[in-house]
Design a protein around this motif. Structure first.
Motif, PDB file in Angstrom:
ATOM      1  N   VAL A 535       0.836  -1.206   0.000  1.00 39.59           N
ATOM      2  CA  VAL A 535       0.000   0.000   0.000  1.00 39.59           C
ATOM      3  C   VAL A 535       0.868   1.251   0.000  1.00 39.59           C
ATOM      4  CG1 VAL A 535      -1.569   1.369   1.421  1.00 39.59           C
ATOM      5  CG2 VAL A 535      -2.041  -1.041   1.017  1.00 39.59           C
ATOM      6  N   VAL A 536       1.905   1.263   0.830  1.00 41.27           N
ATOM      7  CA  VAL A 536       2.801   2.416   0.895  1.00 41.27           C
ATOM      8  C   VAL A 536       3.437   2.666  -0.471  1.00 41.27           C
ATOM      9  CG1 VAL A 536       4.957   3.292   1.884  1.00 41.27           C
ATOM     10  CG2 VAL A 536       3.267   2.193   3.361  1.00 41.27           C
ATOM     11  N   CYS A 537       3.892   1.597  -1.130  1.00 42.94           N
ATOM     12  CA  CYS A 537       4.501   1.746  -2.461  1.00 42.94           C
ATOM     13  C   CYS A 537       3.484   2.264  -3.474  1.00 42.94           C
ATOM     14  CB  CYS A 537       5.072   0.404  -2.930  1.00 42.94           C
ATOM     15  SG  CYS A 537       6.468  -0.182  -1.950  1.00 42.94           S
ATOM     16  N   LEU A 538       2.254   1.739  -3.402  1.00 43.81           N
ATOM     17  CA  LEU A 538       1.210   2.164  -4.345  1.00 43.81           C
ATOM     18  C   LEU A 538       0.862   3.638  -4.144  1.00 43.81           C
ATOM     19  CD1 LEU A 538      -0.886   1.389  -6.521  1.00 43.81           C
ATOM     20  CD2 LEU A 538      -2.450   0.787  -4.653  1.00 43.81           C
ATOM     21  N   LEU A 539       0.687   4.044  -2.890  1.00 48.49           N
ATOM     22  CA  LEU A 539       0.329   5.434  -2.610  1.00 48.49           C
ATOM     23  C   LEU A 539       1.469   6.380  -2.974  1.00 48.49           C
ATOM     24  CD1 LEU A 539      -1.499   5.082   0.834  1.00 48.49           C
ATOM     25  CD2 LEU A 539      -2.501   5.157  -1.456  1.00 48.49           C
ATOM     26  N   TYR A 540       2.695   5.966  -2.658  1.00 55.48           N
ATOM     27  CA  TYR A 540       3.848   6.805  -2.993  1.00 55.48           C
ATOM     28  C   TYR A 540       3.974   6.953  -4.510  1.00 55.48           C
ATOM     29  CZ  TYR A 540       8.662   8.510  -3.147  1.00 55.48           C
ATOM     30  OH  TYR A 540       9.788   9.253  -3.396  1.00 55.48           O
ATOM     31  N   GLY A 541       3.793   5.851  -5.224  1.00 56.15           N
ATOM     32  CA  GLY A 541       3.868   5.916  -6.684  1.00 56.15           C
ATOM     33  C   GLY A 541       2.781   6.786  -7.278  1.00 56.15           C
ATOM     34  N   THR A 542       1.563   6.714  -6.701  1.00 55.23           N
ATOM     35  CA  THR A 542       0.458   7.541  -7.190  1.00 55.23           C
ATOM     36  C   THR A 542       0.742   9.021  -6.992  1.00 55.23           C
ATOM     37  OG1 THR A 542      -1.083   5.760  -6.621  1.00 55.23           O
ATOM     38  CG2 THR A 542      -2.020   7.930  -7.027  1.00 55.23           C
ATOM     39  N   MET A 543       1.286   9.369  -5.820  1.00 58.69           N
ATOM     40  CA  MET A 543       1.591  10.773  -5.550  1.00 58.69           C
ATOM     41  C   MET A 543       2.728  11.269  -6.431  1.00 58.69           C
ATOM     42  SD  MET A 543       1.212  11.242  -1.419  1.00 58.69           S
ATOM     43  CE  MET A 543       1.242  13.015  -1.591  1.00 58.69           C
ATOM     44  N   MET A 544       3.789  10.468  -6.536  1.00 54.63           N
ATOM     45  CA  MET A 544       4.975  10.920  -7.250  1.00 54.63           C
ATOM     46  C   MET A 544       4.770  10.944  -8.765  1.00 54.63           C
ATOM     47  SD  MET A 544       6.962  11.753  -4.881  1.00 54.63           S
ATOM     48  CE  MET A 544       8.375  12.137  -5.887  1.00 54.63           C
ATOM     49  N   SER A 545       3.834  10.147  -9.266  1.00 50.57           N
ATOM     50  CA  SER A 545       3.614  10.126 -10.716  1.00 50.57           C
ATOM     51  C   SER A 545       3.110  11.466 -11.226  1.00 50.57           C
ATOM     52  CB  SER A 545       2.624   9.017 -11.083  1.00 50.57           C
ATOM     53  OG  SER A 545       1.363   9.243 -10.460  1.00 50.57           O
ATOM     54  N   GLY A 546       2.467  12.229 -10.355  1.00 54.03           N
ATOM     55  CA  GLY A 546       1.941  13.524 -10.784  1.00 54.03           C
ATOM     56  C   GLY A 546       2.989  14.583 -10.982  1.00 54.03           C
ATOM     57  N   ILE A 547       4.216  14.343 -10.481  1.00 61.24           N
ATOM     58  CA  ILE A 547       5.238  15.385 -10.572  1.00 61.24           C
ATOM     59  C   ILE A 547       5.667  15.643 -12.009  1.00 61.24           C
ATOM     60  CG2 ILE A 547       7.269  13.896 -10.326  1.00 61.24           C
ATOM     61  CD1 ILE A 547       8.492  16.015  -8.514  1.00 61.24           C
ATOM     62  N   VAL A 548       5.485  14.654 -12.899  1.00 59.50           N
ATOM     63  CA  VAL A 548       5.904  14.857 -14.296  1.00 59.50           C
ATOM     64  C   VAL A 548       5.097  15.971 -14.951  1.00 59.50           C
ATOM     65  CG1 VAL A 548       6.644  12.459 -14.521  1.00 59.50           C
ATOM     66  CG2 VAL A 548       4.321  13.084 -15.187  1.00 59.50           C
ATOM     67  N   PHE A 549       3.879  16.204 -14.451  1.00 55.93           N
ATOM     68  CA  PHE A 549       3.031  17.237 -15.037  1.00 55.93           C
ATOM     69  C   PHE A 549       3.387  18.633 -14.529  1.00 55.93           C
ATOM     70  CE2 PHE A 549       0.490  13.296 -15.100  1.00 55.93           C
ATOM     71  CZ  PHE A 549       0.302  13.195 -16.467  1.00 55.93           C
ATOM     72  N   TYR A 550       4.386  18.711 -13.642  1.00 58.43           N
ATOM     73  CA  TYR A 550       4.888  20.005 -13.198  1.00 58.43           C
ATOM     74  C   TYR A 550       6.087  20.464 -14.012  1.00 58.43           C
ATOM     75  CZ  TYR A 550       1.887  20.578  -9.135  1.00 58.43           C
ATOM     76  OH  TYR A 550       0.798  20.774  -8.320  1.00 58.43           O
ATOM     77  N   ASP A 551       6.461  19.688 -15.005  1.00 55.98           N
ATOM     78  CA  ASP A 551       7.559  20.071 -15.888  1.00 55.98           C
ATOM     79  C   ASP A 551       6.984  20.896 -17.038  1.00 55.98           C
ATOM     80  OD1 ASP A 551       9.748  20.390 -17.473  1.00 55.98           O
ATOM     81  OD2 ASP A 551      10.074  18.251 -17.863  1.00 55.98           O
ATOM     82  N   PRO A 552       7.186  22.210 -17.052  1.00 57.72           N
ATOM     83  CA  PRO A 552       6.561  23.050 -18.092  1.00 57.72           C
ATOM     84  C   PRO A 552       7.109  22.799 -19.490  1.00 57.72           C
ATOM     85  CG  PRO A 552       8.072  24.349 -16.753  1.00 57.72           C
ATOM     86  CD  PRO A 552       7.983  23.000 -16.111  1.00 57.72           C
ATOM     87  N   THR A 553       8.266  22.147 -19.594  1.00 55.68           N
ATOM     88  CA  THR A 553       8.850  21.880 -20.915  1.00 55.68           C
ATOM     89  C   THR A 553       8.327  20.583 -21.513  1.00 55.68           C
ATOM     90  OG1 THR A 553      10.757  20.685 -19.991  1.00 55.68           O
ATOM     91  CG2 THR A 553      10.953  23.074 -20.216  1.00 55.68           C
ATOM     92  N   ARG A 554       7.565  19.818 -20.731  1.00 59.77           N
ATOM     93  CA  ARG A 554       7.075  18.518 -21.206  1.00 59.77           C
ATOM     94  C   ARG A 554       5.920  18.725 -22.183  1.00 59.77           C
ATOM     95  NH1 ARG A 554       4.042  13.863 -19.476  1.00 59.77           N
ATOM     96  NH2 ARG A 554       5.346  12.000 -19.498  1.00 59.77           N
ATOM     97  N   PRO A 555       5.969  18.109 -23.369  1.00 62.32           N
ATOM     98  CA  PRO A 555       4.879  18.269 -24.348  1.00 62.32           C
ATOM     99  C   PRO A 555       3.560  17.741 -23.798  1.00 62.32           C
ATOM    100  CG  PRO A 555       6.825  17.299 -25.377  1.00 62.32           C
ATOM    101  CD  PRO A 555       7.072  17.280 -23.896  1.00 62.32           C
ATOM    102  N   TYR A 556       2.492  18.449 -24.106  1.00 63.46           N
ATOM    103  CA  TYR A 556       1.174  18.051 -23.613  1.00 63.46           C
ATOM    104  C   TYR A 556       0.615  16.926 -24.467  1.00 63.46           C
ATOM    105  CZ  TYR A 556      -3.793  18.186 -22.489  1.00 63.46           C
ATOM    106  OH  TYR A 556      -5.067  17.841 -22.119  1.00 63.46           O
ATOM    107  N   ASN A 557       0.106  15.889 -23.801  1.00 68.59           N
ATOM    108  CA  ASN A 557      -0.540  14.765 -24.475  1.00 68.59           C
ATOM    109  C   ASN A 557      -1.925  14.597 -23.876  1.00 68.59           C
ATOM    110  OD1 ASN A 557      -1.488  12.129 -25.154  1.00 68.59           O
ATOM    111  ND2 ASN A 557       0.612  11.520 -25.662  1.00 68.59           N
TER     112      ASN A 557
END
Length: 679
Positions: A535-557
């Motif tokens: 559960v800890v790994c799943l929750l941590y992965g869910t939270m951390m996966s959102g950080i990629v969308f804070y990269d303003p240089t990342r192309p929008y898909n």
């Protein structure tokens, strides 16, 4: 003789050099040294406003004579701004010193917005650059345009202590005229604006009739609490026998504290402790957001943190709100199934009990925001932080009363956090027939509930994908300053149809645990620990996966954004559900003993009031700031700890005077009606 002449000539040269250096260091300093933002005048001697013009000239004359009150006004004003490149765009001067001036003219404190426009810097500037070239133009950093994670330094707020007879327009015109004559570099232009709600005088706020009504209402509640407690002790805790006295009995502190300190009756009660812990996390998260929206000495530090792992947990802290939805769905399913099993379920009474559990404390907070709150503080930014909250509650209180505030006038919603209550009420109404169907026709009910969960995943996917919206709300500074105006916040974040999946996952969990909690199915210690780790790994992965969308240089898909928007809340709620199953059916002695502690269980009963009250302290501190804050993680923890303690005490007062009495009175009245019908 010759030696003497040479020495005199040498001495003359030294004097001349000294005079030139002194002149360079004083009179010609402003012409030789670059100034990003100039100091501003504190008088308007050429104003068309006669009172303003006369008072400005009196002020200037007094300044020439070094008169105390006039120099105090100058001293309270912000002079040439400093630290702007590092993000100190609020030059707040000294608010109290300005308003404390005792002279022949009344003073007022105004925050002036000075904006610089640069036509061309001569360089090709990359807005996403992580480190500026020290040899590049300073105007590149001042403009700072194109990167949503950064705040432009092109506007600076400078405090001025000016005559109160001058209107904000008088000051704005005087500053604009000064800036037109100011010697600035080629291609650089300054403009000024003074908003009326950023000017303050020492005049005290007058209390209106509605303010006194609120004070009297709370005084009456306190009197009822005192009377109810006295009645409780006089009857030694037994019922008086009449409905009127029974209702007064509901205000007893002893009785309500007994409800608050109830022991653990079953394993499901540990969700009260979870709710309190989640509330503390939300307070911490809101304090971090509030600090980010405050004037900061070191704004550049926060800007650099936006794409770091350290701040990712703060970014994704909003997922904790889904825990409340999940727990709410779980509790509704569990209690409703108990009522159905005992064959005493009344839909109208069930809904009325829920409304009376939520509404009284909510109405008190709305009334407080609309009346007294604004009168209880002051500061340079008080009117732009607390003023709008008052105005929104005065105009849109009725949308909260009907639980439609997340759809109607949502851009001016009263109580920013109250969207949760509207969503929760909508889900609650839908949950009742679903749980009844699960109880009467389990297979059909399970199919309906599964379909609702599937739809709750598809809707945010479609909204995000079809409208090309971001995958999540980016908690950048512009959002923290004005969340209600954010498109994703309005169209996705606060809407019931896009936030439903955690609630109905909780509903399914409540149904499953109700049927298995009293059975023989138990989970051993080893599987419990393994599941908890997963559960800890799943929750941590869910939270951390959102950080990629804070990269303003990342192309929008759009497909990627839609998939994340639809799935991340569902996956998070699944992880929390597994954790709840483990702590209710499994063996985790340390966690179970912690969540079963009497203190946490009692504080869990205050969670709702804490949820309503804690923003008061955030607005209070932000609006009342007289100097910029320093952003650091240790500062967030210290401030949040104070917020939590203050919220607990304020929540206890609200619980004892409003929430608990109203809830118990509703229960007594409804039980009397049921007893009368049975007779």
């Amino acid at each position: 003789m010759v030696l003497t002449v040479k020495m005199q000539c040498f001495g003359l040269i030294i004097v001349i050099l000294h005079m030139n250096i002194a002149q360079a260091l004083t009179g010609e300093w402003d012409d030789k040294i670059a100034v990003l933002y100039p100091s501003l005048p504190i008088a308007a001697p050429w104003s068309k406003n006669e009172h303003c013009r006369n008072h400005s000239r009196i002020l200037l004359q007094a300044l020439n004579n070094f008169t105390l009150w006039a120099v105090q006004m100058l001293d309270a004003s912000a002079r040439q701004p400093g630290g702007v490149l590092f993000g100190n765009i609020y030059q707040l001067g000294n608010f109290n010193e300005c308003l404390d001036v005792d002279g022949p003219i009344q003073s007022q404190y105004c925050l002036t917005k000075v904006t610089v426009t640069v036509s061309h810097t001569g360089t090709n500037f990359d807005p996403y650059i992580q480190k500026y070239d020290p040899e590049s133009s300073v105007w590149d950093k001042i403009k700072n345009a194109g990167n949503p994670s950064r705040v432009s330094r092109s506007s600076v707020y400078q405090a001025l202590c000016v005559p109160a007879s001058c209107s904000h327009k008088d000051i704005e015109i005087a500053i604009s005229q000064y800036l037109q004559k100011y010697k600035h570099p080629a291609g650089v232009h300054y403009t000024a604006a003074v908003a009326p709600n950023l000017c303050h005088t020492s005049q005290q706020e007058t209390f209106l009739s509605e303010d006194y009504i609120f004070i009297c209402m709370m005084a009456c509640a306190v009197i009822l609490v005192i009377a109810g407690t006295a009645l409780d002790y006089s009857y030694s805790g037994s019922s008086p026998g009449t409905l009127g006295l029974d209702l007064l009995f509901c205000f007893s502190i002893r009785q309500n504290m007994a409800y608050l300190n109830q022991d653990l009756s079953n394993r499901v009660d540990i969700l009260r402790s979870m709710r309190f812990m989640c509330t503390c996390i939300v307070v911490l998260y809101h304090r971090a957001a509030n600090l980010g929206a405050s004037p900061l000495w070191n704004l550049e530090f926060l800007e650099k943190e936006f794409q770091t792992v350290r701040l990712a947990l703060m970014h994704r802290g909003e997922t904790v709100i889904d825990n409340f939805f999940l727990i709410s769905g779980f509790v509704v399913a569990y209690i409703l199934l108990q009522e159905l099993h005992r064959k005493r379920f009344n839909p109208l009474n069930f809904i009325l009990s829920r409304i009376m559990r939520v509404l009284p404390a909510l109405l008190v907070m709305i009334f407080f925001y609309a009346t007294l709150f604004y009168k209880l503080g002051s500061g340079p930014r008080w009117d732009i932080v607390v003023g709008p909250e008052r105005d929104y509650c005065q105009k849109n209180w009725w949308t909260n009363l009907l639980f439609i505030n997340n759809y109607v006038n949502d851009e001016r919603m009263c109580l920013l956090q109250s969207y949760f209550l509207a969503c929760d009420m909508h889900f609650f109404i839908i949950a009742i027939p679903v749980v009844i169907l699960l109880s009467k026709r389990p297979s059909i009910g399970a199919a309906v509930l599964g379909g609702i969960i599937l739809v709750s995943i598809i809707i945010p996917f479609l909204v995000t994908y079809l409208d090309h919206k971001p995958a999540l709300v980016n908690f950048y500074i512009d959002f923290l300053l004005a969340p209600r105006g954010n498109d994703v916040y309005q169209s996705v974040y606060i809407k019931s149809h896009t936030r439903a999946s955690p609630y109905f996952v909780g509903l399914a969990l409540g149904y499953l645990l109700y049927n298995h909690l009293n059975g023989k199915q138990k989970i051993g210690m080893v599987p419990s620990v393994v599941l908890c780790g997963c559960v800890v790994c799943l929750l941590y992965g869910t939270m951390m996966s959102g950080i990629v969308f804070y990269d303003p240089t990342r192309p929008y898909n759009p497909l990627e954004a839609g998939f994340f928007a639809g799935m991340h809340r569902f996956v998070w709620s699944l992880g929390i559900s597994i954790f709840i199953v483990v702590i209710t059916l499994g063996k985790l002695p340390v966690i179970s003993s912690l969540l079963s502690s009497k203190l946490l269980l009692s504080l869990g009963s205050l969670s709702y009031c804490m949820f309503l009250i804690h923003p008061v302290f955030l607005y209070w501190s932000n609006g009342g700031l007289h100097h910029p804050e320093y952003f650091s993680y240790s500062r967030i923890v210290v401030l949040a700890a104070g917020d939590i303690v203050l919220s607990i005490f304020a929540s206890l007062f609200l619980y004892l005077t409003i929430e608990a009495p109203c809830s118990h009175m509703t229960r007594k009245i409804l039980s009397k009606k049921v007893a009368t019908k049975q007779e």
